[in-house]
Design a protein around this motif. Structure first.
Motif, PDB file in Angstrom:
ATOM      1  N   GLY A  66       0.777  -1.387   0.101  1.00  0.00           N
ATOM      2  CA  GLY A  66       0.035  -0.180  -0.029  1.00  0.00           C
ATOM      3  C   GLY A  66       0.730   1.249   0.020  1.00  0.00           C
TER       4      GLY A  66
ATOM      5  N   ASP B 175      -0.490   2.733   7.779  1.00  0.00           N
ATOM      6  CA  ASP B 175      -1.144   2.454   6.384  1.00  0.00           C
ATOM      7  C   ASP B 175      -2.563   2.157   6.468  1.00  0.00           C
ATOM      8  OD1 ASP B 175      -1.838   2.717   3.838  1.00  0.00           O
ATOM      9  OD2 ASP B 175      -0.545   0.890   3.276  1.00  0.00           O
TER      10      ASP B 175
ATOM     11  N   THR C 233      -4.981  -2.563   3.900  1.00  0.00           N
ATOM     12  CA  THR C 233      -3.910  -2.639   2.952  1.00  0.00           C
ATOM     13  C   THR C 233      -3.436  -3.936   2.140  1.00  0.00           C
ATOM     14  OG1 THR C 233      -1.721  -1.680   2.209  1.00  0.00           O
ATOM     15  CG2 THR C 233      -1.926  -3.254   4.101  1.00  0.00           C
TER      16      THR C 233
ATOM     17  N   GLN D 282      -7.782  -3.143  -0.953  1.00  0.00           N
ATOM     18  CA  GLN D 282      -8.329  -2.675   0.362  1.00  0.00           C
ATOM     19  C   GLN D 282      -9.628  -1.807  -0.109  1.00  0.00           C
ATOM     20  OE1 GLN D 282      -7.192   1.453   1.785  1.00  0.00           O
ATOM     21  NE2 GLN D 282      -5.106   1.183   0.573  1.00  0.00           N
TER      22      GLN D 282
ATOM     23  N   ASP E 219      -0.645   2.815  -3.410  1.00  0.00           N
ATOM     24  CA  ASP E 219       0.022   1.395  -3.655  1.00  0.00           C
ATOM     25  C   ASP E 219       1.068   1.298  -4.675  1.00  0.00           C
ATOM     26  OD1 ASP E 219      -2.068  -0.939  -2.500  1.00  0.00           O
ATOM     27  OD2 ASP E 219      -3.032   1.370  -2.772  1.00  0.00           O
TER      28      ASP E 219
END
Length: 622
Positions: free
Chosen positions: A46, A80, A433, A513, A617
């Motif tokens: 991510g 994240d 993520t 995600q 990402d």
């Protein structure tokens, strides 16, 4: 004339590929991001720094499991949309056994977390935030179990990148601004405030973008894990035993004591026994075969089987002939997902506590019966089916099922809310993520770690942010009798890594995600490649649809029947036909979701990595 003819052909090829269809010179049209070509390894996750952590481990001789563990640790340290007190779910392909392994490192409900308890607090659902939203930490156990069982390196080696980050790293905009936006809630929890708001009293109380963000408490916690490993090695323990010594220090030692103390101080329910008794589970994944491809997902404690159900339903249609993102294709896809997710919403739950009818739900015969329910227009009242006859059983909740069906059928159309307000969308697509790795030896890892996103309650002086996953339980058995909270029970979650094998060999590792939209986007990525011939980068960037005709797994678990999000470049005639079919459309610039994927090129012995242009990402390959 000849030049004009060539110009027209080039334009036609470009236009076809822009619609996600193979055209002249397929694969030559530049994507927004390049394909990641690698021969030795690939690492995608991510954030760029998370991918760098994986690359560091690969360059030190680690395998794909080692790299994945380092990447989960790094992204947890970077907040994240997850942290160290969250949960880790993984699928691992073992090249030596030729088998796919499932890792269940989801925390469970603590002591006292019952339906009656939450109702006594005046709640209709467990809360979205705060100490009462927390399941026990799962990510540390997940990392250490994966590393001990399938990795090659020490815990100290794979934690070094995250420990360097904990000492201080330049904070990126997404996380810094999330801290500032959520500061009113963060101020409720003293240990969170200490970490996230270093400039209290100033106009901006969170760190600035690019400011060096330091986490001293977390660094000390990670140092204790390394210390436990070193002490065990000094005592003559094996690499594996030493990693599990660190595991025990987290869940049974001084770290556990401080997590419990700090959580209870802030109103949480954790006990030391809750942490000590929790275990990572190594499980058999579920899978179905779609046109010769075996697709693997985690068990029904996740939403993953909904993708498998969708594939079974869609196998009854000629999707390729419909054309990529035609009105007919979008409608068929939407209806199939609605049918599969209606079953998810009613039947999925923790198999350690409930016996969900997965044999029936994943049977091809059940899928054929569900496929017959697809009409020419959207059905906003699609509900769960009855899979029990397809596994030779009787539905123990047929009374609830029939009551719900009758109530839905009698509901006036104007009471079916299909509007998409920002708060609903934010809850529906709550982040996680993803981590995808592969190496030349043949190890493949697909992970969707999550939990403990900002604003998170930090557990005392550990620097560990707690999960908010209790909110994925429901308190009303009429919604889902399989997913009611009990101490020691895992909630049904949205987290859903994916692997696909063809001819017994890895074909695709993919994850994304985005809460309840995850298996929607993953389904479309898979079909983009299998049905419409896209390469992995085209497939990650391609325009997807997002449906909201399913219960949100967050907040108040609302449904928005007929609501659909399309990309803004969807042709007007497609939009018009979908409106005529009963959909309420919202147009977005990007709809692919932050998809990450690895495709295996067995002809040339290489990897192709894809990472969508949706968010931050990022991948690295060699």
């Amino acid at each position: 004339m000849k030049k004009l003819y060539i110009f027209v052909l080039v334009l036609l090829s470009w236009n076809l590929q822009g619609q996600g269809l193979p055209g002249l010179g397929a694969g030559t049209t530049p994507n927004n991001k390049p394909i990641l070509h690698g021969k030795s390894w690939v690492a995608i996750t991510g954030k760029p720094l998370g991918a760098s952590a994986g690359a560091t481990i690969f360059n030190q001789g680690g395998n794909a499991v080692d790299a994945a563990c380092a990447m989960i640790a790094a992204t947890s340290t970077m907040w994240d949309v997850l942290s160290w007190g969250g949960e880790t779910q993984a699928l691992i392909y073992n090249p030596h056994t030729k088998k796919v392994i499932a890792i269940n490192a989801l925390g469970y409900a603590p002591t006292g977390a019952t339906v009656d308890f939450y109702k006594s607090q005046g709640m209709d659902y467990p809360p979205q935030y705060g100490p009462l939203a927390a399941t026990t930490p799962g990510t540390p156990g997940g990392i250490m179990t994966m590393l001990a069982e399938y990795g090659t390196m020490s815990l100290e080696q794979i934690l070094k990148p995250s420990m360097d980050l904990a000492k201080g790293y330049p904070l990126e905009a997404q996380t810094a601004n999330a801290m500032e936006a959520q500061k009113a809630r963060i101020k409720q929890w003293p240990y969170s405030k200490k970490i996230f708001l270093p400039h209290l009293g100033e106009e901006r109380e969170a760190p600035e973008v690019g400011e060096i963000f330091v986490q001293e408490d977390l660094y000390e916690t990670l140092s204790k894990l390394v210390e436990a490993e070193k002490n065990a090695l000094a005592e003559g323990k094996s690499r594996k035993e030493a990693i599990y010594a660190a595991y025990d220090r987290f869940y049974k030692g001084d770290i556990a004591k401080e997590i419990v103390r700090g959580t209870r101080e802030q109103g949480g329910l954790f006990t030391e026994s809750d942490l000590a008794n929790w275990k990572v589970k190594i499980e058999e994944p579920l899978h179905v075969n779609y046109k010769g491809i075996d697709v693997y997902k985690l068990q029904e404690w996740t939403q993953g089987p909904a993708l498998l159900q969708s594939l079974n339903i869609l196998e009854n249609f000629d999707l390729k002939s419909m054309g990529y993102n035609s009105a007919n294709y979008i409608h068929t896809l939407y209806q199939a997902m609605s049918l599969a997710f209606a079953d998810r919403d009613f039947y999925y739950g923790d198999p350690a506590f409930v016996d969900s009818p997965m044999e029936g739900l994943l049977s091809k015969e059940y899928a054929k019966e569900r496929a017959k329910l697809i009409k020419e227009i959207n059905d906003p009242k699609i509900g769960p089916g009855d899979p029990y006859p397809f596994q030779g059983g009787t539905n123990p909740y047929s009374d609830i099922l029939n009551q719900n069906k009758e109530a839905l059928a009698s509901l006036p159309a104007d009471q079916l809310n299909s509007s998409l307000d920002p708060a609903f969308i934010e809850a529906f697509q709550s982040g996680t993520t993803s981590v995808e790795t592969a190496d030349a030896e043949g190890w493949v890892v697909s992970v969707t770690p999550s939990g403990g996103w900002i604003p998170a309650v930090v557990a005392g002086n550990t620097g560990v942010g707690l999960s908010q996953r209790m909110q994925s339980f429901v308190l009303d058995e009429n919604l889902n009798p399989y997913n009611l909270p009990e101490p020691g029970k895992r909630p049904r979650v949205t987290l859903t890594p994916s692997l696909a094998l063809k001819d017994g060999k890895p074909m695709l590792a993919f994850a994304v995600q985005g809460g309840d939209s995850q298996d929607q986007n993953l389904l479309q990525l898979f079909l983009n490649m299998v049905e419409f011939g896209m390469d992995v980068q085209e497939a990650t960037e391609a325009a997807n649809i997002n449906s909201y005709q399913m219960q949100s797994s967050f907040g108040n678990h609302e449904v928005r029947p007929g609501a659909i999000v399309l990309r803004k470049d969807t042709p007007a005639w497609v939009n018009k036909e979908l409106v005529d079919r009963g959909y309420q459309i919202e147009l977005w610039n990007k709809t692919s979701g932050p998809l990450n994927a690895i495709w295996f090129d067995w002809k040339h012995g290489s990897f192709w990595g894809g990472s969508s242009d949706y968010g931050d990402d990022y991948g690295i390959a060699w």
